[in-house]
Design a protein around this motif. Sequence first.
Motif, PDB file in Angstrom:
ATOM      1  N   GLU A  91      -1.188  -2.743  -6.816  1.00 10.28           N
ATOM      2  CA  GLU A  91      -2.541  -2.710  -6.232  1.00 10.28           C
ATOM      3  C   GLU A  91      -3.088  -4.134  -6.087  1.00 10.28           C
ATOM      4  OE1 GLU A  91      -4.476  -0.068  -8.977  1.00 10.28           O
ATOM      5  OE2 GLU A  91      -3.599   1.706  -8.038  1.00 10.28           O
ATOM      6  N   TYR A  92      -2.846  -4.950  -7.105  1.00 11.54           N
ATOM      7  CA  TYR A  92      -3.310  -6.346  -7.032  1.00 11.54           C
ATOM      8  C   TYR A  92      -2.626  -7.057  -5.857  1.00 11.54           C
ATOM      9  CZ  TYR A  92      -4.462 -11.091  -8.591  1.00 11.54           C
ATOM     10  OH  TYR A  92      -4.920 -12.383  -8.667  1.00 11.54           O
TER      11      TYR A  92
ATOM     12  N   PHE B   6       0.845  -1.204   0.000  1.00 10.94           N
ATOM     13  CA  PHE B   6       0.000   0.000   0.000  1.00 10.94           C
ATOM     14  C   PHE B   6       0.885   1.262   0.000  1.00 10.94           C
ATOM     15  CE2 PHE B   6      -3.575  -2.674   1.561  1.00 10.94           C
ATOM     16  CZ  PHE B   6      -4.574  -2.192   0.731  1.00 10.94           C
TER      17      PHE B   6
ATOM     18  N   CYS C 292      -1.681  -5.797  -3.176  1.00  7.11           N
ATOM     19  CA  CYS C 292      -2.217  -5.322  -1.892  1.00  7.11           C
ATOM     20  C   CYS C 292      -3.310  -6.270  -1.377  1.00  7.11           C
ATOM     21  CB  CYS C 292      -2.814  -3.915  -2.040  1.00  7.11           C
ATOM     22  SG  CYS C 292      -1.567  -2.638  -2.239  1.00  7.11           S
TER      23      CYS C 292
ATOM     24  N   ARG D 250       2.774   1.764  -3.291  1.00  2.15           N
ATOM     25  CA  ARG D 250       1.936   2.345  -4.359  1.00  2.15           C
ATOM     26  C   ARG D 250       1.962   3.873  -4.273  1.00  2.15           C
ATOM     27  NH1 ARG D 250      -3.352   4.378  -4.350  1.00  2.15           N
ATOM     28  NH2 ARG D 250      -4.380   4.202  -6.376  1.00  2.15           N
ATOM     29  N   THR D 251       1.804   4.391  -3.055  1.00  2.00           N
ATOM     30  CA  THR D 251       1.821   5.847  -2.881  1.00  2.00           C
ATOM     31  C   THR D 251       3.179   6.416  -3.290  1.00  2.00           C
ATOM     32  OG1 THR D 251       0.331   5.535  -1.040  1.00  2.00           O
ATOM     33  CG2 THR D 251       1.415   7.665  -1.157  1.00  2.00           C
TER      34      THR D 251
ATOM     35  N   GLU E 138      -0.612  -0.879 -11.152  1.00  2.00           N
ATOM     36  CA  GLU E 138      -1.817  -1.711 -10.994  1.00  2.00           C
ATOM     37  C   GLU E 138      -1.459  -3.117 -10.485  1.00  2.00           C
ATOM     38  OE1 GLU E 138      -3.934  -1.277 -14.716  1.00  2.00           O
ATOM     39  OE2 GLU E 138      -4.140   0.872 -14.376  1.00  2.00           O
TER      40      GLU E 138
ATOM     41  N   GLN F 237       3.602   6.605  -7.001  1.00  2.00           N
ATOM     42  CA  GLN F 237       2.853   7.739  -7.578  1.00  2.00           C
ATOM     43  C   GLN F 237       3.569   9.055  -7.301  1.00  2.00           C
ATOM     44  OE1 GLN F 237      -0.878   6.788  -5.732  1.00  2.00           O
ATOM     45  NE2 GLN F 237      -1.747   6.022  -7.642  1.00  2.00           N
TER      46      GLN F 237
END
Length: 496
Positions: free
Chosen positions: A109-110, A69, A112, A72-73, A106, A76
């Motif tokens: 994200e998966y 998680f 996560c 991911r941030t 993505e 970005q």
Amino acid sequence: MKVIGHYINGEIRQDSTRTQDVYNPATGGISKQVALASKTMTEEAIAAAEAAYPAWRNTPPNKRAQVMFKYRTLLQENSDKICALIGEEHGKISHDAAGELQRGIENVEYACGIAELLKGEHSRNVGPGIDSWSEFQALGVVAGITPFNFPAMVPLWMYPLAIACGNCFILKPSEKDPSVSLLLAELLSEAGLPDGVMNVINGDIEAVNTLLEDERVKAVSFVGSTNIASQIYAKASANGKRCQALGGAKNHAVVMPDADIDNAVNLLLGASFGSSGERCMALPVVLAVGDKAGDLLVEKMQAAMQPLKTGVYTDSNNDFGPVITKEHQQNVFAHINSAEQQGAKIVVDGRDVKVADHENGYFVGATLIDNVTPDMSSYQQEIFGPVLQVVRVNSMQEGMDLIDAHEYGNGTCIFTRDGEAARYFSDHIKIGMVGINTPLPVPVAYHSFGGWKRSLFGDLAAYGPDGVRFYTKRKTVTQRWPSAGVREGVQFAFPS
Ligand code: NAD
């Protein structure tokens, strides 16, 4: 000059005994050097991963997910920096690099959702007082070997899921654009990943052979050209490792007589010339069904190609950048030359393109070739450049036979308004990823990516549900807790 090192046990490591030049494809100049890891350095990375494994394996999946998680941030937040590095070493225009990174994110994200993905299967009362379950355990140390054309996305297909599954990872990125991987690994440490769980080894065949031969490495994911993929698969398998090796491609689009040609042309422009055609899902061949559709397609495509701009990655008005090396540029030119010599018609010629102030960059302009036939080498081989070839066929079936006969089986698509034809095509074609009126059918992160034939060696595709299966092994436990004082009878028949 800066030498790009490795990332082992949470530290950048320098090792400049053997190095290779890294070019800026837009200028043709040497921008950096990359260290080529020795066997000893590679073994150090394997040892770091092996040491980190017991604790990481026992970290609860939801805690592993928390790292993802946060990661991911961070991806970005650092996207400009990552995209700039992609542009500098690969040449990809910033909008294209951002798209690549987004598709990579993505996969994070998966990952996560790993606690859900690893839940396993449970059956109560498979026999009297007996319960049984299957669980999916991590493999240990696993490795990924990746190509130049997606320096962020393809590594992101692999390590987030492998690590979320409880493995420790060693990435061997392409030596042509090696910097992105180091930044991706550093951000993972910043997200809270313990040292040694993620390692990056830059290098060449010496590092790859060490990974393939060392028995501590349990599985290898490879993405690259088909000849190397088949060698990697054979060697990894012979050494008892699980392996998935994704190879090259020659994706065909079928344009049916009833297709919306204007739409097809718009979509084909990006699919054929985006990223200079250096995508394994690019569309370098159009099978035009019938002369009328073929003539119209070529005419409209020729007109639509006039405004296309190739240039430097920093200018987002450019449509695509240079190809990766001088040698590759010459190779693309050689394919165009051979098609011409073998009787094809060069409709739009990208061989003479010039980019102001970048005369030594490895640019190839968008090229359209008509009247290509299946016996031509430019049809048979993967060009991996901004070259679209048109082959004329008389029926959808003739087109499907050509697609099925080709050695590669990565992607394909059909442009039509006829649902029955589209359904027949997708049902019968011998290709792993099929698009209907969509030219780049790259599966989203919660499906899996993989071609057929010589585009994928191995049984499991990349990322998504297949990725979870690839990076784990099934264990099935059968359990009986007899009530106190109950004596089991002796039984020689097979338990049923
Ligand atoms: P490549 O095969 O030259 O290199 C891929 C990786 O293998 C690199 O890390 C490289 O260092 C290593 N390598 C190269 N030669 C080796 C050898 N002899 N022994 C051991 N390792 C070796 O591929 P590339 O030029 O970097 O990438 C382009 C190719 O990748 C194209 O064919 C493209 O279609 C393919 N590709 C396929 C997919 C897919 O999903 N099927 C995705 C992206 C790219």
